[in-house]
Design an enzyme around this catalytic site. Structure first.
Site, PDB file in Angstrom:
ATOM      1  N   ARG A 251      68.731-147.371 -46.417  1.00 61.41           N
ATOM      2  CA  ARG A 251      69.807-146.396 -46.569  1.00 61.41           C
ATOM      3  C   ARG A 251      70.031-145.628 -45.268  1.00 61.41           C
ATOM      4  NH1 ARG A 251      68.030-143.935 -52.477  1.00 61.41           N
ATOM      5  NH2 ARG A 251      68.349-145.858 -53.685  1.00 61.41           N
TER       6      ARG A 251
ATOM      7  N   HIS B 169      65.825-123.427 -46.083  1.00 63.70           N
ATOM      8  CA  HIS B 169      66.581-122.564 -47.006  1.00 63.70           C
ATOM      9  C   HIS B 169      65.667-122.303 -48.191  1.00 63.70           C
ATOM     10  CE1 HIS B 169      69.752-120.630 -49.140  1.00 63.70           C
ATOM     11  NE2 HIS B 169      70.026-121.628 -49.959  1.00 63.70           N
TER      12      HIS B 169
ATOM     13  N   LYS C  82      69.472-129.312 -54.424  1.00 64.04           N
ATOM     14  CA  LYS C  82      69.308-129.829 -55.781  1.00 64.04           C
ATOM     15  C   LYS C  82      68.184-130.858 -55.879  1.00 64.04           C
ATOM     16  CE  LYS C  82      73.547-131.278 -56.024  1.00 64.04           C
ATOM     17  NZ  LYS C  82      74.816-131.819 -56.525  1.00 64.04           N
ATOM     18  N   GLN C  83      67.738-131.389 -54.745  1.00 65.42           N
ATOM     19  CA  GLN C  83      66.631-132.351 -54.747  1.00 65.42           C
ATOM     20  C   GLN C  83      65.270-131.691 -54.536  1.00 65.42           C
ATOM     21  OE1 GLN C  83      67.386-135.515 -51.929  1.00 65.42           O
ATOM     22  NE2 GLN C  83      69.513-135.750 -52.577  1.00 65.42           N
TER      23      GLN C  83
END
Length: 491
Positions: free
Chosen positions: A76, A132, A109-110
Site C-alpha cells: 500500500r 495530537h 480514528k485509528q
C-alpha cells in the site's frame, strides 16, 4: 473508556488548560542526543509520519516504520512511501518489541486500534509518542503505567515540517508529557529530543499539556482555520454570482483571495492585513468585522463549550461507529456546491485587487481570528496557544484552498478537523445569510472609492486593531521565530 478531561476536577482542568510556556533556545542545547542510539519506530506513514521520520533520520536518529501485515503484503501507499525513502519497514510484531520510542502518527480514528495492538508488544519502560492528544484526552485511552507518554505537535502540515527543516529551520511546535504516564521522569527529555530532531526547536517550542493542545486544536480547526474559510467561500461566491459577477472570476477572487489576504496576516498580523486597505476600506472592514463578531460569538462559544464538555468528541466518535455517514454525506454535498463546480478563470487578478475587492473577506478573517482567540482565552487557554491555533495556522490552510478549492483543504486536514469544519460551516452559512443580504456596494467584488475620512475615527480604529491581545502576543511570537531563523541561518 471515560473522557480523560472529564475525570479531572476543576482545578486540574484549569491547570492543564492553562499550561503553556515558551521554551528558551538554550533548553535544546543537547539537540536530539537523548534519543541517539535508541530505536524509534513510527506507526503510520502519512504526511506527518513520513516527513517527521525524514527529519528525525537526518538528525541522526534510528528510524523504522511498523505497518500492518496487510499494508506490507499489498504494498500500500504507506509501504511504498517508507521503502522508496530507504526506511526499514516491518510488522508490529517484528519492530515494536525492540522500540525505545513508538510514535503513533496514524489518523485519530485509528488510534485506539493501533494502541491496543502495539501496547502489549512494547517492552517495559518504553515510550509512546503522539502528535495530537485526542486519543488520550477525548477517548481516554489507558496506557500501561510503565510506559512514558509524550507529545510533539508541529503546528503545520507534514509537508511544511519537511520543507522548513530542509531550509535549515523548523516549524513552531507544542510538546507535552502526559502526567499519568511519566514513571521515570524522562518524558520531557524525550519530547525535547524528538522536537529537536524534527527541527521544531529552531522555530519556537511551547511546553504545553495534552489537554491544552487538544482543546485549542479542535477549536481552531473547527472555527477560523477551516469552518470559517469554508462558510466564507460559499457565502461570498453565492453573493458575487447573485449580483451578476462572472462565476469564473468570482471563484478565482475567493479561491486565491484567502491566500493573498492571509499572507499579509502571516507577515504582520491583523494590523498589516488591515493596512493593505485604503483608509475608507479599512474603516468599512473594521465595521463589518465588529458586526460579524456580534453575530457569530454565540456559535464560536457553542463550539468551545462542546469541545470542553466532550460533546463534540462523543458525537464524532458515534459517527465513526456509523461508518462516517455524516462526514461522507457532508463531504459529498460540499463537492456539489456552486463554488466547487464553478469554471476556472483564465485571466489575471493582481495582488492588490484581492484586497481592494475583498473587504468582506478581510472582515471575515479579522472577526474569525479574534473570536477564536478570545473564546479560547476566555476558556482558560493561554494566549500563546490560542495564537498558534488561530492566526498562525490560517495562511497554511488558505494555501490548500488555493491549490484545489475546498476539496483540497478537506483532503489535507484530518478527518477530525473535517468533521468539525462541517459542523461549523453548516451552522454558520444560514446564520450569516441575513447579514450578507445587507451588504453595501464595495464590500465585495468592487473597490470602495477613495474619499475623506474622519481622522479621529481612523485613529481609534487603528488603536483598536493594534491593541488587541492577539496582536500583542503575535508580535512577540513572530519576533521569536524571526530571531531564531536568523540564528539558524547564521549557524
Amino acid at each position: 473508556m471515560a473522557n480523560y478531561f472529564n475525570t479531572l476536577n476543576l482545578r486540574q482542568q484549569l491547570a492543564q488548560l492553562g499550561k503553556c510556556r515558551f521554551m528558551g533556545r538554550d533548553e535544546f542545547a543537547d539537540g536530539a542526543s537523548y534519543l541517539q542510539g535508541k530505536k524509534v519506530v513510527i506507526v503510520g506513514c502519512g504526511a506527518q509520519g513520513l516527513n517527521q521520520g525524514l527529519n528525525m533520520r537526518d538528525s541522526g536518529l534510528d528510524i523504522s516504520y511498523a505497518l500492518r501485515k496487510e499494508a506490507i503484503a499489498e504494498k500500500r501507499a504507506s509501504w511504498r512511501k517508507a521503502t522508496e525513502n530507504g526506511f526499514k519497514v516491518g510488522t508490529y510484531e517484528e519492530l515494536i518489541p525492540q522500540a525505545d520510542l513508538v510514535v503513533n502518527l496514524t489518523p485519530d480514528k485509528q488510534h485506539s486500534d493501533v494502541v491496543r495492538s502495539v501496547q502489549p508488544l512494547m517492552k517495559d519502560g518504553a515510550a509512546l509518542g503522539y502528535s495530537h492528544g485526542f486519543n488520550i484526552v477525548e477517548v481516554g485511552e489507558q496506557i500501561r503505567k510503565d510506559i512514558t507518554v509524550v507529545m510533539v505537535a508541529p503546528k503545520c502540515p507534514g509537508t511544511e515540517v519537511r520543507e522548513e527543516y530542509k531550509r535549515g529551520f523548523g516549524v513552531p511546535t507544542l510538546i507535552a508529557v502526559h502526567p499519568e504516564n511519566d514513571p521515570k521522569g524522562e518524558g520531557m527529555a524525550i519530547a525535547k529530543a524528538w522536537a529537536a530532531a524534527t527541527g521544531g526547536h529552531r522555530a519556537g517550542v511551547l511546553e504545553s499539556s495534552f489537554v491544552a493542545e487538544v482543546k485549542s486544536d479542535l477549536m481552531g480547526e473547527q472555527t477560523i482555520l477551516c469552518g470559517m474559510l469554508q462558510a466564507g467561500s460559499l457565502l461570498c461566491f453565492d453573493k458575487l454570482v447573485a449580483e451578476g459577477t462572472d462565476p469564473a472570476y468570482a471563484e478565482k477572487l475567493i479561491q486565491f483571495g484567502w491566500e493573498n489576504i492571509t499572507e499579509a496576516l502571516k507577515q504582520g498580523g491583523i494590523t498589516l492585513m488591515m493596512d493593505r486597505l485604503s483608509n475608507p476600506a479599512k474603516l468599512r472592514a473594521y465595521a463589518l468585522s465588529e458586526q460579524l463578531k456580534e453575530i457569530m460569538a454565540p456559535l464560536f462559544q457553542k463550539h468551545m463549550d462542546d469541545i470542553i464538555s466532550g460533546e463534540f468528541s462523543s458525537g464524532m466518535m458515534a459517527d465513526w461507529a456509523n461508518d462516517d455517514k455524516k462526514l461522507l454525506t457532508w463531504r459529498e454535498e460540499t463537492g456539489k456546491t456552486a463554488f466547487e463546480t464553478a469554471p476556472q478563470f483564465e485571466g489575471k487578478i493582481g495582488e492588490q485587487e484581492y484586497f481592494d475587492k475583498g473587504v468582506l473577506m478581510i472582515a471575515m478573517v479579522k472577526a474569525g481570528v479574534e473570536l477564536a482567540f478570545e473564546t479560547m482565552v476566555d476558556s482558560g487557554i493561554i494566549e500563546e496557544s490560542a495564537y498558534y491555533e488561530s492566526l498562525h495556522e490560517l495562511p497554511l490552510i488558505a494555501n490548500t484552498i488555493a491549490r484545489k478549492r475546498l476539496y483540497e483543504m478537506n483532503v489535507v486536514i484530518s478527518d477530525t478537523a473535517e468533521y468539525g469544519n462541517y459542523l461549523f460551516s453548516y451552522a454558520c452559512v444560514p446564520l450569516l445569510k441575513p447579514f450578507m443580504a445587507e451588504l453595501q456596494p464595495g464590500d465585495l467584488g468592487s473597490a470602495i472609492p477613495e474619499g475623506a475620512v474622519d481622522n479621529a475615527q481612523l485613529r481609534d480604529v487603528n488603536d483598536a486593531i493594534r491593541s488587541h491581545a492577539i496582536e500583542q502576543v503575535g508580535k512577540k511570537l513572530r519576533g521569536y521565530m524571526t530571531d531564531m531563523k536568523r540564528i539558524a541561518v547564521a549557524g
